[in-house]
Design an enzyme around this catalytic site. Sequence first.
Site, PDB file in Angstrom:
ATOM      1  N   GLU A  78       3.511  -5.617  12.687  1.00 42.62           N
ATOM      2  CA  GLU A  78       2.477  -5.860  13.701  1.00 42.62           C
ATOM      3  C   GLU A  78       1.918  -7.274  13.605  1.00 42.62           C
ATOM      4  O   GLU A  78       1.564  -7.870  14.604  1.00 42.62           O
ATOM      5  CB  GLU A  78       1.350  -4.817  13.543  1.00 42.62           C
ATOM      6  CG  GLU A  78       0.414  -4.785  14.730  1.00 42.62           C
ATOM      7  CD  GLU A  78      -0.803  -3.896  14.523  1.00 42.62           C
ATOM      8  OE1 GLU A  78      -0.935  -3.263  13.456  1.00 42.62           O
ATOM      9  OE2 GLU A  78      -1.641  -3.861  15.440  1.00 42.62           O
ATOM     10  N   ARG A 122       0.823  -1.218   0.000  1.00 45.26           N
ATOM     11  CA  ARG A 122       0.000   0.000   0.000  1.00 45.26           C
ATOM     12  C   ARG A 122       0.855   1.264   0.000  1.00 45.26           C
ATOM     13  O   ARG A 122       0.390   2.328  -0.418  1.00 45.26           O
ATOM     14  CB  ARG A 122      -0.979  -0.035   1.183  1.00 45.26           C
ATOM     15  CG  ARG A 122      -2.083  -1.066   0.986  1.00 45.26           C
ATOM     16  CD  ARG A 122      -2.964  -1.186   2.200  1.00 45.26           C
ATOM     17  NE  ARG A 122      -2.271  -1.634   3.384  1.00 45.26           N
ATOM     18  CZ  ARG A 122      -1.957  -2.893   3.659  1.00 45.26           C
ATOM     19  NH1 ARG A 122      -2.281  -3.848   2.819  1.00 45.26           N
ATOM     20  NH2 ARG A 122      -1.308  -3.216   4.769  1.00 45.26           N
TER      21      ARG A 122
END
Length: 173
Positions: free
Chosen positions: A96, A59
């Site tokens: 994450e 992204r």
Amino acid sequence: MASIKDYILDVPDFPKKGVVFKDITPLLINHDVFQETIILLSKDFQNKGITKVVGIDSRGFLLAAPCALLLGAGLVPVRKKGKLPREVFRQAYQCEYHNNEIDVHKDAFTPSDKVLIVDDVLATGGTARAAYELVKCAGAEVIGFSFLLELGFLNGRAQLPNGPLISAVVNYQ
Ligand code: AMP
């Protein structure tokens, strides 16, 4: 008035349980908000002599490309391991929700390059740190970082060098 934050949707338990995924596609499909975001991510770097903008897979590419055009700079994709076709520098990282390695073409930079690193989300900082190490390894200078969204509670900033860091939205929860 709606703000950039209103165009980022929370998707609970994606891609795995416990992670709240930040979906930026509603922002991308709105021209005015997308444009406002790109201006925000670029404007503080306009007088900093940026010659290359790094976009982090995947992204990050969507934001880095228009930032590069606005700044009059080239675009360098930092890609997940094995996606670039020629010789690469490689760096392992932990984000994450997964571990991986990222690559950059060995000839992507010259020593005089001044680099802005762009991604959609700064979470734990592992990915952006790995991109920073890659750019250094390739011999160029990192001037700063721009993120659409910073998850402040994960303190990703602590992983990154001091210097200009722009976040269009900072979210502390
Ligand atoms: P980190 O290395 O933990 O800072 O994670 C940042 C990278 O993982 C970015 O490339 C993001 O695209 C992705 N990422 C991490 N957490 C999220 C999240 N909650 N929502 C969307 N993308 C995320």
